[in-house]
Design a protein around this motif. Structure first.
Motif, PDB file in Angstrom:
ATOM      1  N   TYR A  34       0.735  -1.048  -0.121  1.00 57.36           N
ATOM      2  CA  TYR A  34      -0.015   0.057   0.018  1.00 57.36           C
ATOM      3  C   TYR A  34       0.829   1.177   0.041  1.00 57.36           C
ATOM      4  O   TYR A  34       1.526   1.540   1.069  1.00 57.36           O
ATOM      5  N   VAL A  39      -3.855   5.910  -2.260  1.00 54.41           N
ATOM      6  CA  VAL A  39      -4.363   6.527  -1.141  1.00 54.41           C
ATOM      7  C   VAL A  39      -5.999   7.257  -1.629  1.00 54.41           C
ATOM      8  O   VAL A  39      -6.965   7.072  -1.342  1.00 54.41           O
ATOM      9  N   TYR A  42      -8.454   4.657  -2.314  1.00 58.69           N
ATOM     10  CA  TYR A  42      -8.685   3.940  -1.095  1.00 58.69           C
ATOM     11  C   TYR A  42      -9.684   4.789  -0.375  1.00 58.69           C
ATOM     12  O   TYR A  42     -10.563   4.644   0.317  1.00 58.69           O
ATOM     13  N   GLU A  65      -6.003  10.135   5.606  1.00 59.11           N
ATOM     14  CA  GLU A  65      -5.865   9.055   4.940  1.00 59.11           C
ATOM     15  C   GLU A  65      -4.562   8.866   4.525  1.00 59.11           C
ATOM     16  O   GLU A  65      -3.706   7.728   4.477  1.00 59.11           O
ATOM     17  N   TYR A  66      -3.727   9.885   3.859  1.00 52.71           N
ATOM     18  CA  TYR A  66      -2.386   9.863   3.559  1.00 52.71           C
ATOM     19  C   TYR A  66      -1.470   9.738   4.862  1.00 52.71           C
ATOM     20  O   TYR A  66      -0.783   8.874   4.756  1.00 52.71           O
ATOM     21  N   GLN A  69      -1.899   6.183   5.878  1.00 53.32           N
ATOM     22  CA  GLN A  69      -1.248   5.198   4.763  1.00 53.32           C
ATOM     23  C   GLN A  69       0.203   5.155   5.523  1.00 53.32           C
ATOM     24  O   GLN A  69       1.066   4.102   5.185  1.00 53.32           O
ATOM     25  N   ARG A  73       2.774   1.730   6.668  1.00 52.16           N
ATOM     26  CA  ARG A  73       3.800   1.512   6.081  1.00 52.16           C
ATOM     27  C   ARG A  73       4.966   1.572   7.280  1.00 52.16           C
ATOM     28  O   ARG A  73       5.938   0.651   7.072  1.00 52.16           O
TER      29      ARG A  73
END
Length: 229
Positions: A34, A39, A42, A65-66, A69, A73
């Motif tokens: 991902y 993003v 998603y 949302e970023y 993500q 990670r």
């Protein structure tokens, strides 16, 4: 209906970053890490009230949302793949985010138990449900979890009304552990013994593992060369 499944395991913290350059190719799907390019799509998915309810999620802004993500990670307790439609992904002219059909996540749940983790699988695009993708992704993640993450026990928490998913896991030889009438879900479990290893890992030819960045760069080079013709 998207499937929300949970599997189980734990190892050293850095193990959850093992997939940051991993691509898993199956018969009908491709699993990729991902990243930021995924993003916007998603975020569009997670704006659906039905999906928010199914995943017990709150709506986020695109910026949030970023941030999420990046957290997925960078966190030591998460291992996330985006599920791609292999047929569409095979065409370099189709952008990767346009191939997205869902996601799969492994979360570490108990650092004191080296055999436990949590797995969720979502086939989010409605047109891809009921086509066996959940079964393929489940087998891929069981194999990946056992061989790469050291998972030895699996659980799947499934809504009582999701008869299709319950039946699928029982075909994988999961058995019922408990039923919660309050949460309207059943917990199925499987221990990875020698019989399971032979049955599921005896033939790994169905899944190929490659370096994600090389494949991604190769697709982009083909697209760029076509654009300059």
């Amino acid at each position: 209906m998207p499937m929300r499944l949970r599997l189980v395991s734990y190892q050293v913290t850095l193990i959850m970053r093992i997939n940051e350059d991993t691509l898993l190719e199956g018969k009908s799907v491709v699993l990729v890490p991902y990243n930021a390019d995924h993003v916007p799509r998603y975020h569009q998915w997670m704006g659906c009230p039905e999906l928010q309810q199914l995943t017990a999620s709150e709506p986020l802004t695109l910026e949030q949302e970023y941030d999420m993500q990046r957290s997925w990670r960078e966190d030591d307790d998460k291992c996330t793949f985006i599920i791609l439609d292999k047929q569409r992904w095979a065409d370099p002219a189709v952008q990767e985010e346009q191939c997205m059909v869902g996601d799969v996540n492994i979360f570490l749940t108990d650092p004191s138990d080296s055999s436990l983790a949590d797995l969720s699988i979502n086939i989010i695009e409605p047109s891809y449900r009921g086509k066996g993708l959940g079964k393929e992704v489940t087998r891929m993640m069981i194999c990946y979890g056992v061989t790469k993450l050291g998972i030895r026990k699996f659980e799947a928490k499934i809504g009582l009304d999701n008869k299709v998913s319950i039946a699928m896991f029982k075909r994988f030889h999961f058995h019922e552990l408990s039923v919660s009438e309050v949460f309207r879900e059943v917990t199925l479990g499987m221990t990875v013994d020698q019989a399971v290893r032979t049955r599921l890992l005896g033939d790994m030819a169905f899944m190929q593992e490659r370096e994600y960045r090389k494949d991604r760069d190769s697709r982009q080079e083909v697209t760029s060369s076509h654009a300059t013709l």
